[in-house]
Motif scaffolding. Structure first.
Motif, PDB file in Angstrom:
ATOM      1  N   ASP A 292       0.868  -1.248  -0.083  1.00  0.00           N
ATOM      2  CA  ASP A 292      -0.115  -0.038   0.158  1.00  0.00           C
ATOM      3  C   ASP A 292       0.892   1.246  -0.101  1.00  0.00           C
ATOM      4  O   ASP A 292       0.523   2.364  -0.568  1.00  0.00           O
ATOM      5  N   GLU A 293       1.981   1.390   0.804  1.00  0.00           N
ATOM      6  CA  GLU A 293       2.770   2.303   0.839  1.00  0.00           C
ATOM      7  C   GLU A 293       3.391   2.605  -0.585  1.00  0.00           C
ATOM      8  O   GLU A 293       3.836   4.020  -0.816  1.00  0.00           O
ATOM      9  N   ARG A 296       1.118   4.024  -2.956  1.00  0.00           N
ATOM     10  CA  ARG A 296       0.849   5.307  -2.449  1.00  0.00           C
ATOM     11  C   ARG A 296       1.898   6.363  -3.185  1.00  0.00           C
ATOM     12  O   ARG A 296       1.532   7.447  -3.557  1.00  0.00           O
ATOM     13  N   ARG A 297       3.119   5.857  -3.282  1.00  0.00           N
ATOM     14  CA  ARG A 297       4.174   6.748  -3.559  1.00  0.00           C
ATOM     15  C   ARG A 297       4.503   6.628  -5.152  1.00  0.00           C
ATOM     16  O   ARG A 297       4.714   7.841  -5.705  1.00  0.00           O
TER      17      ARG A 297
END
Length: 310
Positions: A292-293, A296-297
């Motif tokens: 997820d991170e 997101r990036r």
């Protein structure tokens, strides 16, 4: 201490349900059993303990003195079991433990490591075990939780993947080199230049560019220098060693600052970048949070593409 469920746990649930409901009939309904099955189970428990736990009448059940003491003990044990299950469930939802990740050498250091270190900073129970290689690791066989892969993801029969972005390659060189040697206008003019190429396992990878008509052209480069590391390839181009085909994520700032100049057109097909992890019934929170991170990036437009547009 014996942990044989036949000697320690048999009948406990039937006894507790019977004591709480006041009848074998109600206990049987709660447990999905017959009345006789519940009564026989409690009877076997009493026989094993050598004590009468319930006073039976035609209308209701009541606890004996021994039964009340045993009932209180059972409630404590069941509460401990419930607490232990809740703790395990919460741990399964906690981002923690050892996260084993395999990353491409240059891309992983430049773009993925900052995200992983930030996650570890935010989650004190998360430990990282990160390896760097440009080969395609076997996740299950090598005990890897997550891999970031440049290019085609490969066989997804045992893996799940999310696309993080694309890798565009550009032909580039230092302005000083181009001022001295000229700027190639077509792929055929590359033959008259010094070239710095990426070498993998002793093999020089060909360059794929677009010709004047826009069609794909594969250039069999005979480089002056062959290097097996992307960042070293960039360093050579910056030093004026010749033409190099480099990914935008590696040189976006160099192009923006003018330290490198792009030539011709980009590679014909941008290569995908994926996060991959083994297929499993339950995705570990540490893996889910990391994916997820990264999404997101990097998605929908990766930062090296955004920086190039600033």
């Amino acid at each position: 201490m014996s942990l044989d469920p036949r000697s320690h746990l048999s009948g406990v649930a039937a006894f507790v349900h019977s004591a709480q409901s006041g009848s074998f009939t109600a206990a049987a309904a709660q447990m999905g059993l017959s009345k006789s099955a519940v009564a026989k189970t409690v009877g076997r428990l009493e026989e094993r303990l050598g004590a009468r736990l319930l006073d039976r009448t035609t209308r209701s059940l009541g606890l004996t003195a021994d039964g009340r003491a045993y009932y209180e003990s059972c409630l404590k044990v069941l509460a401990e079991l419930e607490s232990a299950e809740a703790l395990l469930a919460s741990r399964r939802q906690t981002v923690g433990g050892l996260l084993r990740v395999s990353l491409p050498i240059a891309f992983g250091r430049l773009w993925v490591m900052p995200a992983l270190l930030e996650l570890a900073r935010r989650h004190a129970e998360l430990d990282l075990d990160i390896s760097f290689t440009d080969r395609n690791v076997l996740l299950v066989e090598e005990g890897v939780d997550l891999v970031v892969r440049l290019g085609e993801p490969g066989d997804l029969a045992t893996l799940i993947g999310r696309k993080l972005g694309t890798q565009r390659a550009l032909l580039c060189a230092a302005p000083a080199y181009l001022d001295a040697r000229g700027r190639p206008r077509t792929p055929t003019e590359i033959a008259g230049h010094d070239c710095v190429a990426f070498s993998h396992d002793g093999r020089t990878l060909p360059w794929r560019l677009r010709g004047e008509d826009g069609a794909a052209v594969e250039i069999g480069v005979r480089p002056r220098h062959r290097l097996g590391h992307g960042e070293a390839l960039r360093d050579a181009a910056l030093a004026g060693a010749g033409l190099a085909l480099l990914p935008l994520w590696l040189i976006d700032q160099d192009l923006k600052s003018g330290r490198l100049e792009s030539l011709l057109a980009e590679a014909t097909e941008p290569a995908p970048i994926h996060a991959l992890w083994p297929r499993a019934k339950d995705m570990a929170p540490k893996v889910r949070m990391t994916v997820d991170e990264l999404l997101r990036r990097f998605a929908p437009v990766p930062p090296w593409e955004r920086r190039g547009l600033e």
